[in-house]
Design a protein around this motif. Structure first.
Motif, PDB file in Angstrom:
ATOM      1  N   UNK A 176       0.491  -5.165  -6.069  1.00 40.73           N
ATOM      2  CA  UNK A 176       0.804  -5.839  -5.627  1.00 40.73           C
ATOM      3  C   UNK A 176       1.280  -6.394  -4.528  1.00 40.73           C
ATOM      4  N   UNK A 177       1.718  -7.543  -4.326  1.00 46.41           N
ATOM      5  CA  UNK A 177       1.921  -8.399  -2.497  1.00 46.41           C
ATOM      6  C   UNK A 177       3.369  -7.748  -2.156  1.00 46.41           C
ATOM      7  N   UNK A 178       4.075  -7.449  -3.404  1.00 47.20           N
ATOM      8  CA  UNK A 178       5.599  -7.689  -2.834  1.00 47.20           C
ATOM      9  C   UNK A 178       5.123  -6.275  -2.921  1.00 47.20           C
ATOM     10  N   UNK A 179       4.748  -5.139  -2.424  1.00 52.06           N
ATOM     11  CA  UNK A 179       4.260  -3.563  -1.672  1.00 52.06           C
ATOM     12  C   UNK A 179       2.956  -3.126  -1.756  1.00 52.06           C
ATOM     13  N   UNK A 180       2.447  -4.089  -1.235  1.00 51.99           N
ATOM     14  CA  UNK A 180       1.067  -3.479  -0.671  1.00 51.99           C
ATOM     15  C   UNK A 180       1.027  -2.711   0.499  1.00 51.99           C
ATOM     16  N   UNK A 181       2.078  -1.840   0.879  1.00 58.59           N
ATOM     17  CA  UNK A 181       1.474  -0.589   2.232  1.00 58.59           C
ATOM     18  C   UNK A 181       1.340   0.208   1.341  1.00 58.59           C
ATOM     19  N   UNK A 182       2.289   0.522   0.274  1.00 56.72           N
ATOM     20  CA  UNK A 182       2.031   2.106   0.220  1.00 56.72           C
ATOM     21  C   UNK A 182       0.271   2.933  -0.198  1.00 56.72           C
ATOM     22  N   UNK A 183      -0.190   1.278  -1.015  1.00 57.05           N
ATOM     23  CA  UNK A 183      -1.428   2.298  -1.202  1.00 57.05           C
ATOM     24  C   UNK A 183      -2.514   1.673  -0.291  1.00 57.05           C
ATOM     25  N   UNK A 184      -2.472   0.722   0.784  1.00 57.12           N
ATOM     26  CA  UNK A 184      -3.059   1.068   2.358  1.00 57.12           C
ATOM     27  C   UNK A 184      -3.285   2.946   2.307  1.00 57.12           C
ATOM     28  N   UNK A 185      -1.735   3.377   2.241  1.00 58.46           N
ATOM     29  CA  UNK A 185      -1.547   4.926   2.502  1.00 58.46           C
ATOM     30  C   UNK A 185      -2.489   5.470   1.320  1.00 58.46           C
ATOM     31  N   UNK A 186      -2.543   5.141   0.367  1.00 54.05           N
ATOM     32  CA  UNK A 186      -3.572   6.278  -0.637  1.00 54.05           C
ATOM     33  C   UNK A 186      -4.773   6.143  -0.329  1.00 54.05           C
ATOM     34  N   UNK A 202      -9.839  -2.189  -1.213  1.00 49.59           N
ATOM     35  CA  UNK A 202      -8.708  -2.307  -1.546  1.00 49.59           C
ATOM     36  C   UNK A 202      -8.302  -3.836  -0.983  1.00 49.59           C
ATOM     37  N   UNK A 203      -8.402  -5.112  -2.094  1.00 52.44           N
ATOM     38  CA  UNK A 203      -8.119  -6.376  -1.521  1.00 52.44           C
ATOM     39  C   UNK A 203      -6.544  -6.773  -1.717  1.00 52.44           C
ATOM     40  N   UNK A 204      -5.851  -7.204  -0.872  1.00 55.99           N
ATOM     41  CA  UNK A 204      -4.777  -7.590  -1.382  1.00 55.99           C
ATOM     42  C   UNK A 204      -4.943  -9.207  -1.692  1.00 55.99           C
ATOM     43  N   UNK A 205      -3.175  -9.417  -2.342  1.00 52.70           N
ATOM     44  CA  UNK A 205      -3.121 -11.193  -2.846  1.00 52.70           C
ATOM     45  C   UNK A 205      -2.236 -11.325  -3.448  1.00 52.70           C
ATOM     46  N   UNK A 206      -2.902 -12.643  -4.372  1.00 54.78           N
ATOM     47  CA  UNK A 206      -2.324 -12.981  -5.302  1.00 54.78           C
ATOM     48  C   UNK A 206      -3.249 -13.135  -6.566  1.00 54.78           C
ATOM     49  N   UNK A 207      -2.719 -14.809  -7.463  1.00 53.32           N
ATOM     50  CA  UNK A 207      -3.545 -15.014  -8.313  1.00 53.32           C
ATOM     51  C   UNK A 207      -5.113 -15.278  -8.194  1.00 53.32           C
ATOM     52  N   UNK A 208      -5.409 -15.886  -6.831  1.00 56.21           N
ATOM     53  CA  UNK A 208      -6.404 -16.329  -6.922  1.00 56.21           C
ATOM     54  C   UNK A 208      -7.901 -14.762  -7.161  1.00 56.21           C
TER      55      UNK A 208
END
Ligand code: NAD
Length: 497
Positions: A176-186, A202-208
């Motif tokens: 989720x783009x709303x809380x993306x930092x947790x996954x980077x730690x994972x 891990x790729x960040x972003x939204x609909x696109x």
């Protein structure tokens, strides 16, 4: 300057070249804590190509080695549980205990992934015809992808990539783009555990970025968790592109309360299950259905829920945190308002809630309605806030019919002292996860998370044996060996048996 969240591509944490950035805010303060990039088309392509290349070597790694990676990962997640929880608190606002629980439920899935050798056992039948045996193996699919929601930033990604990777796949995760930092730690801890380059991206972003995943021919399977509309879109688009898709969507979970139930247990269960985690749980109880004289308890339930409230995660007395965003809060407020206009009785109104010291937080106080009907928007929509609807019916049969008429089927519970009532309910209710005197019956990872109806699109569910089936293909071999051909030969001998 706020930090920019990195992408994790081809084994490296990299700065995105994207000029599309989305602010990540602390929902208790509105402080912008980071900017998350929307990965460019080239970065998406690079991540998928790296995952595709890594699959060729990862699928050859022995299953016991893949299991050991998961054992090391589970241990590292345990060692860093508090650090991960601290990130969740900051970007999502959960209380510390709730954030630690989010991580813990994910760790349990990683422990399950460490059992992968026995989970990947195939089937055999000897002598299906004379001299013929049939046996099956399960083999990984290739590159799989996961698209996750904001409300469990550790647990839900951990529902997906550890099992998929343990099966021998490689994985693209779009959190989720709303809380993306947790996954980077994972991801960082996964590298420390010894995950080879390219196995997880891990790729960040939204609909696109989601659309890039949905349309890419090299992605074989997609796991999604999120809202109903997006879930339907992902299921339809993914399967239209001939991919395997499992899409876990929204919910409206009912708890049925029989008059013979233990009243205090009912009240305690309803407080935690309805407003806990600010109602931002797909298994939250949002409708309490009181059967017969149990309806007399409604005022006491409202009074008990009124004793808890939201707060900042640094306050150990806070029962729950803020809504994820001002937009999410505005939506909950407008539904509360609509409930009042549509004629429900607001027994407890949390719409003007303040938390001392945090005037900008997205706070919503606990809210309880009675006299709710099935035509009202507060009944029809998943509110995803700390709002409990209460309803009354005359019989267990009526309660079952009410629950079965709901388009959702994620979770439900019955509170009763009667085994017969519990048995009738569990047998007849059209919901995939049923609690008996258990308000939020989320199965542990050796079972699967089995939502039904509008709460799930697909066939095989998350974690447990079903996830292993989802992330693998079965290969069935039929072999015939002729006795006449047996020969054992060595340098000095040739023996026919
Ligand atoms: P969401 O649907 O808004 O977002 C989920 C993911 O989809 C995010 O990664 C987001 O970037 C992406 N997305 C959003 N809009 C998109 C679009 N138009 N096209 C493609 N991708 C898009 O969900 P959310 O608000 O983050 O999460 C809350 C929802 O998730 C609730 O409805 C909740 O019930 C549901 N949920 C369900 C389960 C379950 O197991 N059934 C578990 C947790 C959450």
């Amino acid at each position: 300057m706020t930090q920019q969240v990195k992408l994790f591509i081809d084994g490296e944490f990299v700065h995105s070249n994207s000029d599309k950035l989305i602010p990540v805010t602390n929902p208790a303060t509105q402080e912008i804590i980071a900017q998350v990039p929307c990965a460019t088309a080239a970065e998406m392509q690079q991540a998928i190509a790296s995952a595709k290349a890594a699959f060729q070597t990862w699928k050859e790694v022995p299953v016991s080695e893949r299991a050991r990676l998961m054992m090391r990962y589970a241990q590292l997640l345990k060692d860093h549980q508090a650090d991960i929880a601290a990130i969740i608190c900051e970007e999502l606002g959960k209380t510390v205990e709730d954030a630690k629980g989010d991580v813990w439920r994910g760790i349990e899935v990683v422990e399950q992934a460490a059992n992968i050798p026995s989970l990947m056992m195939g089937e055999t039948v000897e002598n299906v015809a004379r001299s013929i045996d049939t046996y099956s193996y399960i083999q990984p699919l290739g590159v799989c992808a996961g698209i996750t929601p904001f409300n469990f930033p550790a647990m839900i990604p951990l529902w997906m990539f550890p099992l998929a990777i343990a099966c021998g796949n490689t994985f693209i995760l779009k959190p989720s783009e709303q809380d993306p930092m947790t996954v980077n730690k994972l991801a960082e801890l996964f590298v420390q555990a010894g995950a080879p380059k390219g196995v997880l991206q891990v790729v960040h972003g939204a609909k696109e970025q989601v659309d890039a995943i949905l349309h890419h021919p090299d992605i074989k399977a997609i796991s999604f968790v999120g809202s109903v509309n997006v879930g339907q879109y992902i299921y339809k688009t993914g399967t239209d592109n001939l991919k395997r898709v499992q899409a876990f969507a929204g919910a409206k979970n009912h708890m049925v309360i029989m008059p013979d139930a233990n009243k205090q247990q009912v009240i305690n269960a309803l407080v935690g299950a309805s407003v806990g985690a600010a109602g931002q749980r797909c298994m939250a109880i949002s409708v309490a259905v009181f059967v017969g004289s149990a309806a007399e308890w409604i005022p006491e339930v409202a009074a008990a829920i009124g004793k808890v409230g939201p707060g900042h995660y640094s306050n150990p007395n806070a029962a729950y945190g803020p809504q994820i965003s001002p937009q999410a809060k505005a939506r909950v407020m407008s539904l509360i308002d609509q409930g009042k206009k549509e004629g429900a009785t607001c027994l407890l109104d949390g719409s003007s809630c303040e938390v001392e010291g945090y005037p900008k937080g997205n706070w919503v106080g606990p809210t309880v309605f009675s006299n709710v009907t099935t035509e009202m928007e507060i009944y029809k929509q998943e509110i995803f806030g700390p709002v409990l609807n209460t309803m009354t019916v005359n019989s267990l049969q009526e309660a079952i019919e009410l629950v079965n008429a709901s388009p959702f089927g994620n979770g439900t519970a019955i509170f009763t002292a009667s085994g017969a009532a519990a048995r009738k309910y569990q047998h007849n209710v059209e919901v995939g996860q049923v609690g008996i005197n258990v308000p939020i019956p989320v199965p542990l990872p050796f079972f699967s998370f089995t939502g039904w109806k509008g709460s799930f699109y697909g066939d095989q569910h998350a974690y447990g044996k079903q996830a292993v089936r989802f992330y693998t293909e079965t290969k069935t071999i039929t072999a015939r060996w002729f006795d006449d051909d047996i020969a054992v030969s060595g340098p000095n001998m040739s023996i026919n048996l």
